[in-house]
Design a protein around this motif. Structure first.
Motif, PDB file in Angstrom:
ATOM      1  N   SER A  87       8.090  -6.285  -1.420  1.00 31.40           N
ATOM      2  CA  SER A  87       8.540  -6.721  -0.110  1.00 31.40           C
ATOM      3  C   SER A  87       9.691  -7.711  -0.270  1.00 31.40           C
ATOM      4  O   SER A  87       9.720  -8.487  -1.225  1.00 31.40           O
ATOM      5  CB  SER A  87       7.396  -7.365   0.673  1.00 31.40           C
ATOM      6  OG  SER A  87       6.892  -8.467  -0.036  1.00 31.40           O
ATOM      7  N   ASN A  88      10.649  -7.660   0.645  1.00 28.59           N
ATOM      8  CA  ASN A  88      11.759  -8.609   0.598  1.00 28.59           C
ATOM      9  C   ASN A  88      12.047  -9.208   1.972  1.00 28.59           C
ATOM     10  O   ASN A  88      13.102  -9.774   2.197  1.00 28.59           O
ATOM     11  CB  ASN A  88      13.020  -7.945   0.022  1.00 28.59           C
ATOM     12  CG  ASN A  88      13.554  -6.848   0.925  1.00 28.59           C
ATOM     13  OD1 ASN A  88      12.954  -6.508   1.932  1.00 28.59           O
ATOM     14  ND2 ASN A  88      14.692  -6.284   0.550  1.00 28.59           N
ATOM     15  N   GLY A  89      11.083  -9.061   2.883  1.00 25.69           N
ATOM     16  CA  GLY A  89      11.244  -9.648   4.199  1.00 25.69           C
ATOM     17  C   GLY A  89      12.016  -8.767   5.168  1.00 25.69           C
ATOM     18  O   GLY A  89      12.188  -9.115   6.325  1.00 25.69           O
ATOM     19  N   ILE A  90      12.467  -7.611   4.693  1.00 20.71           N
ATOM     20  CA  ILE A  90      13.210  -6.679   5.554  1.00 20.71           C
ATOM     21  C   ILE A  90      12.420  -5.376   5.635  1.00 20.71           C
ATOM     22  O   ILE A  90      12.044  -4.814   4.605  1.00 20.71           O
ATOM     23  CB  ILE A  90      14.618  -6.407   4.989  1.00 20.71           C
ATOM     24  CG1 ILE A  90      15.403  -7.722   4.933  1.00 20.71           C
ATOM     25  CG2 ILE A  90      15.349  -5.366   5.828  1.00 20.71           C
ATOM     26  CD1 ILE A  90      16.700  -7.648   4.181  1.00 20.71           C
ATOM     27  N   GLY A  91      12.186  -4.916   6.841  1.00 18.08           N
ATOM     28  CA  GLY A  91      11.430  -3.665   6.985  1.00 18.08           C
ATOM     29  C   GLY A  91      10.001  -3.831   6.502  1.00 18.08           C
ATOM     30  O   GLY A  91       9.518  -4.941   6.298  1.00 18.08           O
ATOM     31  N   LEU A  92       9.332  -2.714   6.289  1.00 16.55           N
ATOM     32  CA  LEU A  92       7.937  -2.738   5.857  1.00 16.55           C
ATOM     33  C   LEU A  92       7.854  -2.881   4.341  1.00 16.55           C
ATOM     34  O   LEU A  92       8.725  -2.396   3.624  1.00 16.55           O
ATOM     35  CB  LEU A  92       7.242  -1.434   6.269  1.00 16.55           C
ATOM     36  CG  LEU A  92       7.110  -1.206   7.777  1.00 16.55           C
ATOM     37  CD1 LEU A  92       6.621   0.193   8.063  1.00 16.55           C
ATOM     38  CD2 LEU A  92       6.158  -2.230   8.375  1.00 16.55           C
ATOM     39  N   SER A  93       6.800  -3.537   3.884  1.00 14.58           N
ATOM     40  CA  SER A  93       6.593  -3.595   2.438  1.00 14.58           C
ATOM     41  C   SER A  93       6.168  -2.202   1.976  1.00 14.58           C
ATOM     42  O   SER A  93       5.604  -1.426   2.749  1.00 14.58           O
ATOM     43  CB  SER A  93       5.526  -4.628   2.083  1.00 14.58           C
ATOM     44  OG  SER A  93       4.322  -4.317   2.726  1.00 14.58           O
ATOM     45  N   GLN A  94       6.446  -1.883   0.733  1.00 13.45           N
ATOM     46  CA  GLN A  94       6.166  -0.560   0.181  1.00 13.45           C
ATOM     47  C   GLN A  94       5.196  -0.679  -0.980  1.00 13.45           C
ATOM     48  O   GLN A  94       5.320  -1.586  -1.797  1.00 13.45           O
ATOM     49  CB  GLN A  94       7.471   0.087  -0.314  1.00 13.45           C
ATOM     50  CG  GLN A  94       8.500   0.302   0.771  1.00 13.45           C
ATOM     51  CD  GLN A  94       8.176   1.473   1.673  1.00 13.45           C
ATOM     52  OE1 GLN A  94       7.421   2.372   1.310  1.00 13.45           O
ATOM     53  NE2 GLN A  94       8.742   1.481   2.863  1.00 13.45           N
ATOM     54  N   LYS A  95       4.272   0.280  -1.053  1.00 12.76           N
ATOM     55  CA  LYS A  95       3.287   0.280  -2.138  1.00 12.76           C
ATOM     56  C   LYS A  95       3.496   1.486  -3.039  1.00 12.76           C
ATOM     57  O   LYS A  95       3.970   2.521  -2.586  1.00 12.76           O
ATOM     58  CB  LYS A  95       1.863   0.371  -1.570  1.00 12.76           C
ATOM     59  CG  LYS A  95       1.478  -0.765  -0.651  1.00 12.76           C
ATOM     60  CD  LYS A  95       0.042  -0.541  -0.174  1.00 12.76           C
ATOM     61  CE  LYS A  95      -0.448  -1.700   0.677  1.00 12.76           C
ATOM     62  NZ  LYS A  95       0.035  -1.670   2.046  1.00 12.76           N
ATOM     63  N   CYS A  96       3.103   1.327  -4.299  1.00  9.34           N
ATOM     64  CA  CYS A  96       3.086   2.498  -5.172  1.00  9.34           C
ATOM     65  C   CYS A  96       1.678   3.092  -5.104  1.00  9.34           C
ATOM     66  O   CYS A  96       0.757   2.479  -4.565  1.00  9.34           O
ATOM     67  CB  CYS A  96       3.435   2.116  -6.606  1.00  9.34           C
ATOM     68  SG  CYS A  96       2.221   1.058  -7.407  1.00  9.34           S
ATOM     69  N   SER A  97       1.528   4.288  -5.643  1.00  7.40           N
ATOM     70  CA  SER A  97       0.211   4.922  -5.601  1.00  7.40           C
ATOM     71  C   SER A  97      -0.752   4.191  -6.543  1.00  7.40           C
ATOM     72  O   SER A  97      -0.339   3.605  -7.540  1.00  7.40           O
ATOM     73  CB  SER A  97       0.303   6.398  -5.986  1.00  7.40           C
ATOM     74  OG  SER A  97       0.922   6.514  -7.243  1.00  7.40           O
ATOM     75  N   VAL A  98      -2.027   4.231  -6.181  1.00  5.61           N
ATOM     76  CA  VAL A  98      -3.060   3.543  -6.948  1.00  5.61           C
ATOM     77  C   VAL A  98      -3.277   4.240  -8.292  1.00  5.61           C
ATOM     78  O   VAL A  98      -3.349   5.464  -8.342  1.00  5.61           O
ATOM     79  CB  VAL A  98      -4.379   3.539  -6.141  1.00  5.61           C
ATOM     80  CG1 VAL A  98      -5.505   2.917  -6.951  1.00  5.61           C
ATOM     81  CG2 VAL A  98      -4.190   2.789  -4.828  1.00  5.61           C
ATOM     82  N   LYS A  99      -3.342   3.457  -9.357  1.00  2.08           N
ATOM     83  CA  LYS A  99      -3.617   4.028 -10.668  1.00  2.08           C
ATOM     84  C   LYS A  99      -4.789   3.296 -11.291  1.00  2.08           C
ATOM     85  O   LYS A  99      -4.881   2.072 -11.194  1.00  2.08           O
ATOM     86  CB  LYS A  99      -2.383   3.892 -11.580  1.00  2.08           C
ATOM     87  CG  LYS A  99      -1.205   4.687 -11.042  1.00  2.08           C
ATOM     88  CD  LYS A  99      -0.071   4.754 -12.044  1.00  2.08           C
ATOM     89  CE  LYS A  99       1.078   5.574 -11.450  1.00  2.08           C
ATOM     90  NZ  LYS A  99       2.255   5.547 -12.298  1.00  2.08           N
ATOM     91  N   ARG A 100      -5.655   4.051 -11.955  1.00  2.00           N
ATOM     92  CA  ARG A 100      -6.835   3.461 -12.563  1.00  2.00           C
ATOM     93  C   ARG A 100      -6.593   3.104 -14.028  1.00  2.00           C
ATOM     94  O   ARG A 100      -6.036   3.890 -14.765  1.00  2.00           O
ATOM     95  CB  ARG A 100      -8.015   4.430 -12.459  1.00  2.00           C
ATOM     96  CG  ARG A 100      -9.302   3.853 -13.024  1.00  2.00           C
ATOM     97  CD  ARG A 100     -10.514   4.708 -12.709  1.00  2.00           C
ATOM     98  NE  ARG A 100     -11.690   4.153 -13.339  1.00  2.00           N
ATOM     99  CZ  ARG A 100     -12.381   3.125 -12.874  1.00  2.00           C
ATOM    100  NH1 ARG A 100     -12.016   2.552 -11.738  1.00  2.00           N
ATOM    101  NH2 ARG A 100     -13.437   2.664 -13.511  1.00  2.00           N
ATOM    102  N   MET A 101      -6.996   1.901 -14.399  1.00  2.00           N
ATOM    103  CA  MET A 101      -6.945   1.487 -15.797  1.00  2.00           C
ATOM    104  C   MET A 101      -8.367   1.314 -16.294  1.00  2.00           C
ATOM    105  O   MET A 101      -9.150   0.597 -15.690  1.00  2.00           O
ATOM    106  CB  MET A 101      -6.176   0.172 -15.964  1.00  2.00           C
ATOM    107  CG  MET A 101      -6.119  -0.299 -17.410  1.00  2.00           C
ATOM    108  SD  MET A 101      -5.023  -1.713 -17.698  1.00  2.00           S
ATOM    109  CE  MET A 101      -6.049  -3.055 -17.059  1.00  2.00           C
ATOM    110  N   GLN A 102      -8.677   2.008 -17.376  1.00  2.00           N
ATOM    111  CA  GLN A 102     -10.011   1.954 -17.984  1.00  2.00           C
ATOM    112  C   GLN A 102      -9.907   1.150 -19.270  1.00  2.00           C
ATOM    113  O   GLN A 102      -9.111   1.486 -20.132  1.00  2.00           O
ATOM    114  CB  GLN A 102     -10.492   3.376 -18.283  1.00  2.00           C
ATOM    115  CG  GLN A 102     -11.889   3.465 -18.893  1.00  2.00           C
ATOM    116  CD  GLN A 102     -12.973   3.184 -17.880  1.00  2.00           C
ATOM    117  OE1 GLN A 102     -12.927   3.663 -16.754  1.00  2.00           O
ATOM    118  NE2 GLN A 102     -13.956   2.381 -18.266  1.00  2.00           N
ATOM    119  N   VAL A 103     -10.697   0.092 -19.358  1.00  2.00           N
ATOM    120  CA  VAL A 103     -10.671  -0.726 -20.574  1.00  2.00           C
ATOM    121  C   VAL A 103     -11.901  -0.415 -21.405  1.00  2.00           C
ATOM    122  O   VAL A 103     -13.010  -0.438 -20.872  1.00  2.00           O
ATOM    123  CB  VAL A 103     -10.627  -2.232 -20.240  1.00  2.00           C
ATOM    124  CG1 VAL A 103     -10.587  -3.054 -21.528  1.00  2.00           C
ATOM    125  CG2 VAL A 103      -9.418  -2.535 -19.385  1.00  2.00           C
TER     126      VAL A 103
END
Length: 103
Positions: A87-103
């Motif tokens: 997000s930079n305060g302009i327009g809508l914030s954008q998300k990336c797709s959810v990724k799973r990390m297995q430890v």
């Protein structure tokens, strides 16, 4: 300029005790975006002082400017679903797709 959907790099698996870095980047936004990481849908806290972080048992360093989420030593507790938001305060914030990390 509003940010575009960021590109997230999340390893699908990691060995306990290793250093793991997750990264998030988006290049269209102007001014440059700030990045917020989420784990299992919950915003991760930015580490401020050593005392408060140790109390909260925070094992990572999140850099909102560069978009990196660095685990000095991952534990099984770090397994989960991660995504980041630009997000930079302009327009809508954008998300990336959810990724799973297995430890």
């Amino acid at each position: 300029v509003a940010p575009t959907a960021p590109v997230c790099e999340v390893p699908s698996s990691a060995m306990t005790g290793t250093v793991v870095e997750l990264s998030c980047k988006e290049t269209e936004g102007s001014p440059p975006s700030e990045y917020q990481w989420y784990k299992n849908g919950v915003a991760l806290l930015e580490k401020t002082g050593a005392g408060s972080a140790r109390a909260a048992n925070i094992t990572y360093t999140m850099n909102k400017k560069s978009g990196t989420l660095l685990f000095n030593t991952v534990t099984k507790n770090d397994t989960g679903e991660y995504f980041c938001e630009a997000s930079n305060g302009i327009g809508l914030s954008q998300k990336c797709s959810v990724k799973r990390m297995q430890v």
